[in-house]
Scaffold this motif. Structure first.
Motif: not given
Length: 384
Positions: A107-131
Motif C-alpha cells: 500500500f503506497s502513498d505519500l509519507p503524510s498519508n494516514d497509514f495508521n487508519t489504513l492499517f487499523q482497517l486491515l483484517p488480520p493475516y490468516g496465518g495458515g494455509s492459503m486455502e
C-alpha cells in the motif's frame, strides 16, 4: 476585519511531505467521504479483471506481488487488493499448479498519508494455509506493507511487482507549476485557485506538468514491473479538448469552492495575493493528453485506453435535502483538499472557507446533483 493569523504557505518543495487525503475518521475525513470512489471503482471491475487475465503467472514458489499506488487511508484499497488476489488465485487454480503462490500487497502513498487508519482497517493475516485464508471472510490472504513516497519516482526494487493498480490519484500533480505562481509570467493564475476557466498559458503549464509527471510514473513502473506484468490505472479525465474546461473537476473546484475563496478576500479575511498563491494541483487530462505520454515513453503496450462516465462524486441519502447536498459537497472538497487549505490559511480560516462552500452549494443543490458528473480515464497497460 483584519486578516486572521495563519500558517505559512505550502511550497512546492514541501508539498510531497504535507499533502494527503484528510486522515482520521471524522465527518470530513476521506474514510467517510470516499463512497463515490468506491462506486466508480466497482463499476470498472470487469475492466480490471480483463487486465488481470493478461498477467503472466510464474511458479507458485515465487511470491505474487501487487501494489496500490495512491492507496489513501480508507477501505477502498483493501477491497480492491482483495479483488485482485482472489482473481489471480482463481487463475492459478485453473492451471496445473497444485496451489497458488503466497501474495504480498504493498500500500503506497505519500509519507503524510494516514497509514495508521489504513492499517487499523486491515483484517488480520490468516496465518495458515492459503486455502484457509481464502476461505475466511475475516482474514486476509496476503502479507501487507506500507510504502511511503511519491509514485512519480522509484518505489520498489527492479522487476519485483506483478500488478500495479492506481485509482483516482494520477490527476494529482507532483506540484503546482512554478510559472503559475510567478506574477511576472503570463501563466500567473490571478484571481483563481484552479485552472478551470483560466487562460491558455496557465492551462498549458498544467498540461506540461501532468505529462512530465506521468512520464516519470511510467519510467519508474517500467523498471519495477516483472516481465509479463500489467497495470490498471484510473484518473479523472475530461471529454473536452480544451484544458481550461476541466469538466467535473472544474465544477468541484472552480465554482462554489472558488467563490468561497473570493468571499474571504472580499470580507478582508485574506488578501487577494494569498488566494492567488493557492492553486489546486489537479489536472484532468483528455484521452489525447494521456495517450501521447504513453506512446512517447514506449515502455508499455496499451490494452485499453478510454474515457468513462463515472457519475457524481456526491453520495447522499436524501436527494431532495439541500442541506445534505451542501454538506456532501463541502465534505467532498475538504476530504481531498482540506490538508492543503489548512496548511495555507490555518484551521480557523479553513473552517470559514468550507462553511461558505457548504452554504453556497446548498443554495444550488438541485443544479449540483444534475450537473456535477465525473469522467475517468481508464488505462490497461502491459509491459512492452
Amino acid at each position: 476585519m483584519a486578516p486572521v493569523g495563519h500558517k505559512s504557505d505550502v511550497s512546492n518543495e514541501s508539498l510531497e511531505k504535507t499533502f494527503s487525503m484528510k486522515g482520521g475518521k471524522g465527518e470530513s475525513s476521506y474514510v467517510n467521504n470516499s463512497q463515490a470512489q468506491a462506486q466508480h471503482a466497482r463499476s470498472m471491475l470487469h475492466l480490471l479483471r480483463e487486465t488481470l487475465d493478461l498477467v503472466q503467472l510464474n511458479s507458485p514458489e515465487i511470491p505474487f506481488v501487487v501494489a496500490d499506488l495512491g492507496c489513501s487511508c480508507g477501505s477502498n484499497t483493501i477491497y480492491m487488493i482483495d479483488v485482485i488476489i482472489k482473481h489471480i488465485t482463481k487463475r492459478y487454480e485453473a492451471t496445473d499448479y497444485e496451489q497458488p503462490p503466497e501474495f504480498s500487497a504493498f500500500f503506497s502513498d505519500l509519507p503524510s498519508n494516514d497509514f495508521n487508519t489504513l492499517f487499523q482497517l486491515l483484517p488480520p493475516y490468516g496465518g495458515g494455509s492459503m486455502e484457509e485464508c481464502l476461505a475466511s471472510n475475516s482474514h486476509r490472504s496476503y502479507f501487507a506493507a506500507g510504502v511511503p513516497g511519491s509514485f512519480y519516482r522509484r518505489l520498489f526494487p527492479a522487476k519485483s511487482v506483478d500488478v500495479f493498480y492506481s485509482a483516482f490519484s494520477l490527476h494529482w500533480l507532483s506540484q503546482v507549476p512554478d510559472i503559475v505562481l510567478d506574477k511576472r509570467s503570463t501563466a500567473y493564475n490571478k484571481g483563481k485557485i484552479f485552472i478551470h476557466g483560466a487562460n491558455e498559458s496557465t492551462a498549458t503549464a498544467y498540461k506540461k506538468q501532468f505529462q512530465g509527471d506521468l512520464a516519470g510514473f511510467l519510467r519508474s513502473r517500467s523498471k519495477e514491473m516483472k516481465r509479463g506484468g500489467s497495470m490498471f490505472l484510473v484518473c479523472l479525465g475530461r471529454t473536452s479538448l480544451d484544458p481550461t474546461d476541466q469538466g467535473g473537476a472544474g465544477l468541484l473546484f472552480g465554482t462554489h469552492f472558488q467563490d468561497a475563496w473570493d468571499d474571504l478576500v472580499q470580507e478582508g479575511l485574506i488578501t487577494s495575493e494569498k488566494r492567488d498563491n493557492f492553486n489546486i494541483p489537479v489536472y484532468a487530462p483528455s484521452l489525447h493528453d494521456f495517450k501521447e505520454v504513453v506512446e512517447a515513453d514506449g515502455s508499455f503496450i496499451i490494452n485499453k485506453l478510454d474515457v468513462f462516465r463515472g457519475g457524481s462524486p456526491l453520495v447522499v441519502n436524501q436527494p431532495d435535502d439541500a442541506a445534505e447536498i451542501g454538506r456532501a459537497l463541502a465534505n467532498s472538497c475538504r476530504s481531498v483538499s482540506g490538508v492543503l487549505v489548512d496548511a495555507h490559511i490555518g484551521d480557523q480560516l479553513s473552517e470559514e472557507l468550507f462553511y461558505r462552500v457548504e452554504h453556497r452549494a446548498s443554495s444550488q443543490a438541485k443544479e449540483l446533483l444534475e450537473q456535477l458528473q465525473f469522467f475517468h480515464i481508464v488505462a490497461s497497460l502491459s509491459l512492452a
